[in-house]
Design a protein around this motif. Structure first.
Motif, short mmCIF file in Angstrom:
data_model
loop_
_atom_site.label_atom_id
_atom_site.label_comp_id
_atom_site.label_asym_id
_atom_site.label_seq_id
_atom_site.Cartn_x
_atom_site.Cartn_y
_atom_site.Cartn_z
N GLU A 1 0.84 -1.36 -0.37
CA GLU A 1 -0.11 0.01 -0.19
C GLU A 1 0.82 0.97 -0.55
OE1 GLU A 1 -4.05 0.85 2.29
OE2 GLU A 1 -2.28 1.62 3.82
N CYS A 2 0.10 2.00 -0.89
CA CYS A 2 1.33 3.50 -0.87
C CYS A 2 0.14 4.33 -1.06
CB CYS A 2 1.57 4.16 -2.00
SG CYS A 2 0.36 4.12 -3.28
N LEU A 3 0.90 5.07 0.83
CA LEU A 3 0.42 6.32 1.16
C LEU A 3 0.76 8.18 0.51
CD1 LEU A 3 -1.43 8.00 3.55
CD2 LEU A 3 0.01 6.97 5.43
N ALA A 4 -0.11 8.72 0.61
CA ALA A 4 0.20 10.68 0.34
C ALA A 4 -0.33 11.09 1.22
CB ALA A 4 0.04 10.37 -1.53
N ARG A 5 0.46 11.76 1.83
CA ARG A 5 -0.40 12.62 2.35
C ARG A 5 0.31 14.43 2.22
NH1 ARG A 5 0.89 10.24 8.50
NH2 ARG A 5 0.62 8.19 7.69
N ASN A 6 -0.20 15.07 3.01
CA ASN A 6 -0.27 17.07 2.67
C ASN A 6 -1.59 16.83 3.59
OD1 ASN A 6 -3.12 17.47 1.84
ND2 ASN A 6 -1.53 17.98 -0.78
N LEU A 7 -1.43 18.43 3.65
CA LEU A 7 -2.19 19.49 4.62
C LEU A 7 -3.67 19.12 5.07
CD1 LEU A 7 -0.06 22.36 4.75
CD2 LEU A 7 0.09 20.49 6.27
N LEU A 8 -3.65 18.77 2.98
CA LEU A 8 -5.60 18.30 2.99
C LEU A 8 -6.09 17.22 3.45
CD1 LEU A 8 -5.76 21.19 0.52
CD2 LEU A 8 -5.27 21.74 2.63
N GLY A 9 -4.90 16.41 3.36
CA GLY A 9 -5.60 15.02 3.41
C GLY A 9 -4.63 14.28 3.30
N SER A 10 -5.36 12.87 2.92
CA SER A 10 -4.35 11.42 2.42
C SER A 10 -5.20 10.29 1.02
CB SER A 10 -3.73 10.50 3.38
OG SER A 10 -4.72 10.29 3.82
N ALA A 11 -4.76 9.68 0.58
CA ALA A 11 -4.85 9.07 -0.90
C ALA A 11 -4.56 7.64 -0.05
CB ALA A 11 -5.33 9.64 -1.79
N ARG A 12 -4.54 6.43 -0.33
CA ARG A 12 -3.88 5.30 -0.06
C ARG A 12 -4.18 3.79 -1.86
NH1 ARG A 12 -3.03 3.68 4.84
NH2 ARG A 12 -4.29 4.91 6.35
N ALA A 13 -3.57 3.68 -2.52
CA ALA A 13 -3.37 3.20 -3.02
C ALA A 13 -3.09 1.27 -2.67
CB ALA A 13 -3.09 3.60 -4.37
N ARG A 14 -3.76 0.51 -3.47
CA ARG A 14 -2.67 -1.05 -3.44
C ARG A 14 -2.14 -1.68 -4.24
NH1 ARG A 14 -7.81 -1.68 -0.06
NH2 ARG A 14 -6.54 -1.49 2.87
N VAL A 15 -1.60 -2.22 -4.46
CA VAL A 15 -0.68 -2.96 -5.37
C VAL A 15 -0.53 -3.93 -5.01
CG1 VAL A 15 1.55 -2.67 -6.61
CG2 VAL A 15 0.34 -0.70 -6.16
N THR A 16 -0.74 -4.95 -6.27
CA THR A 16 -0.31 -7.02 -5.58
C THR A 16 1.25 -7.09 -6.70
OG1 THR A 16 -2.71 -7.24 -5.65
CG2 THR A 16 -1.23 -9.21 -5.66
N LEU A 17 2.02 -7.43 -5.42
CA LEU A 17 3.29 -8.21 -6.17
C LEU A 17 3.26 -9.88 -6.26
CD1 LEU A 17 6.22 -7.91 -7.19
CD2 LEU A 17 6.61 -7.70 -5.27
N THR A 18 3.07 -9.47 -7.66
CA THR A 18 3.69 -11.51 -7.70
C THR A 18 5.09 -11.35 -7.98
OG1 THR A 18 0.61 -11.80 -8.01
CG2 THR A 18 2.39 -13.84 -8.48
N VAL A 19 5.85 -12.34 -7.01
CA VAL A 19 6.79 -13.01 -7.57
C VAL A 19 6.48 -14.70 -7.99
CG1 VAL A 19 9.08 -13.22 -7.16
CG2 VAL A 19 7.64 -11.49 -6.07
N ARG A 20 7.49 -14.35 -9.60
CA ARG A 20 7.53 -16.12 -10.14
C ARG A 20 8.45 -16.71 -9.76
NH1 ARG A 20 4.89 -12.55 -14.60
NH2 ARG A 20 7.31 -12.24 -14.75
N GLY A 21 8.45 -17.94 -9.63
CA GLY A 21 9.41 -18.85 -9.14
C GLY A 21 10.38 -18.65 -7.85
N GLY A 22 11.29 -18.58 -8.00
CA GLY A 22 12.01 -19.02 -6.22
C GLY A 22 12.30 -20.42 -5.44
N ARG A 23 11.49 -20.22 -4.42
CA ARG A 23 11.78 -21.73 -3.97
C ARG A 23 11.56 -22.85 -4.82
NH1 ARG A 23 15.43 -20.23 -0.09
NH2 ARG A 23 15.01 -17.50 0.38
N ARG A 24 11.65 -23.75 -4.38
CA ARG A 24 11.46 -25.23 -4.76
C ARG A 24 11.50 -26.09 -4.12
NH1 ARG A 24 12.28 -27.24 -10.87
NH2 ARG A 24 11.30 -25.19 -11.18
N CYS A 25 10.60 -26.94 -3.56
CA CYS A 25 10.58 -27.95 -2.56
C CYS A 25 11.56 -29.21 -3.49
CB CYS A 25 8.79 -28.46 -2.12
SG CYS A 25 8.69 -27.82 -0.53
N VAL A 26 12.12 -29.75 -2.56
CA VAL A 26 12.98 -30.95 -3.70
C VAL A 26 13.23 -32.30 -2.42
CG1 VAL A 26 15.20 -31.82 -4.33
CG2 VAL A 26 14.61 -29.48 -4.64
N PHE A 27 12.04 -33.57 -3.13
CA PHE A 27 12.43 -34.58 -2.17
C PHE A 27 14.45 -34.84 -2.40
CE2 PHE A 27 10.99 -37.87 0.13
CZ PHE A 27 12.22 -38.86 -0.81
#
Length: 169
Positions: free
Chosen positions: A91-117
């Motif tokens: 979530e990013c949050l922007a603020r100034n003297l008159l208020g604030s606004a928020r937005a959500r960003v979904t991050l997906t990381v492909r790959g990564g770790r794998r279970c190895v038997f």
């Protein structure tokens, strides 16, 4: 420019007018990156005075600049050496003297770790977490038929130690 005129004469003045506004955010809602890559979570804010930006991970944990998470001057967030564990909603949050606004960003990381038997010499069973690049070198056949070189690779990986929880990919 303001002009006033009458029988006595004309007066001209220039005046600067600043219109203040609460923050408004523009963000890309979904971003994906391969494990180990770098990605920018885009979040830009407009407002007067210029809003300050702050990033947090879902659950409220504020993200301060470190080796992998770096806020950029335009308000966006750079994630370097992305890991599977970084998959989350931010979530990013922007603020100034008159208020604030928020937005959500979904991050997906492909790959990564794998279970190895893997089976040890004593025919015990175990699971280890290894990076995809290392796990990809393992043959897909049964561990009992793997050549000695594979066991050597597994011992090297095991010596480094698994880090983090496993998930099948």
């Amino acid at each position: 420019m303001c002009v006033a005129a009458n029988e006595a004469g004309v007066v001209e003045r220039s005046v600067a007018l600043t219109v203040h506004s609460a923050p408004a955010i523009t963000a890309e809602p979904t971003v994906a990156v391969d494990a180990g890559g770098t990605v920018v979570l885009d979040c830009r804010a407009e407002g007067e005075p210029t809003p300050t930006m702050e990033w947090s991970r879902k659950g409220g944990r504020r993200l301060l600049g470190d080796d992998r998470f770096s806020p950029l001057s335009n308000g966006s967030l750079r994630v370097s050496s992305a890991q599977k564990e970084d998959t989350a909603q931010y979530e990013c949050l922007a603020r100034n003297l008159l208020g604030s606004a928020r937005a959500r960003v979904t991050l997906t990381v492909r790959g990564g770790r794998r279970c190895v038997f893997m089976a040890t010499r004593a025919s015990q069973r175990g699971t280890g977490c290894y990076r995809s690049s290392a796990a990809a070198k393992l043959p897909s056949s049964s561990p009992r038929t793997w050549p000695r070189g594979v066991w050597s690779l597994l011992r090297q990986l095991e010596a480094r130690g698994p880090s983090g929880a496993c998930s099948r990919t």
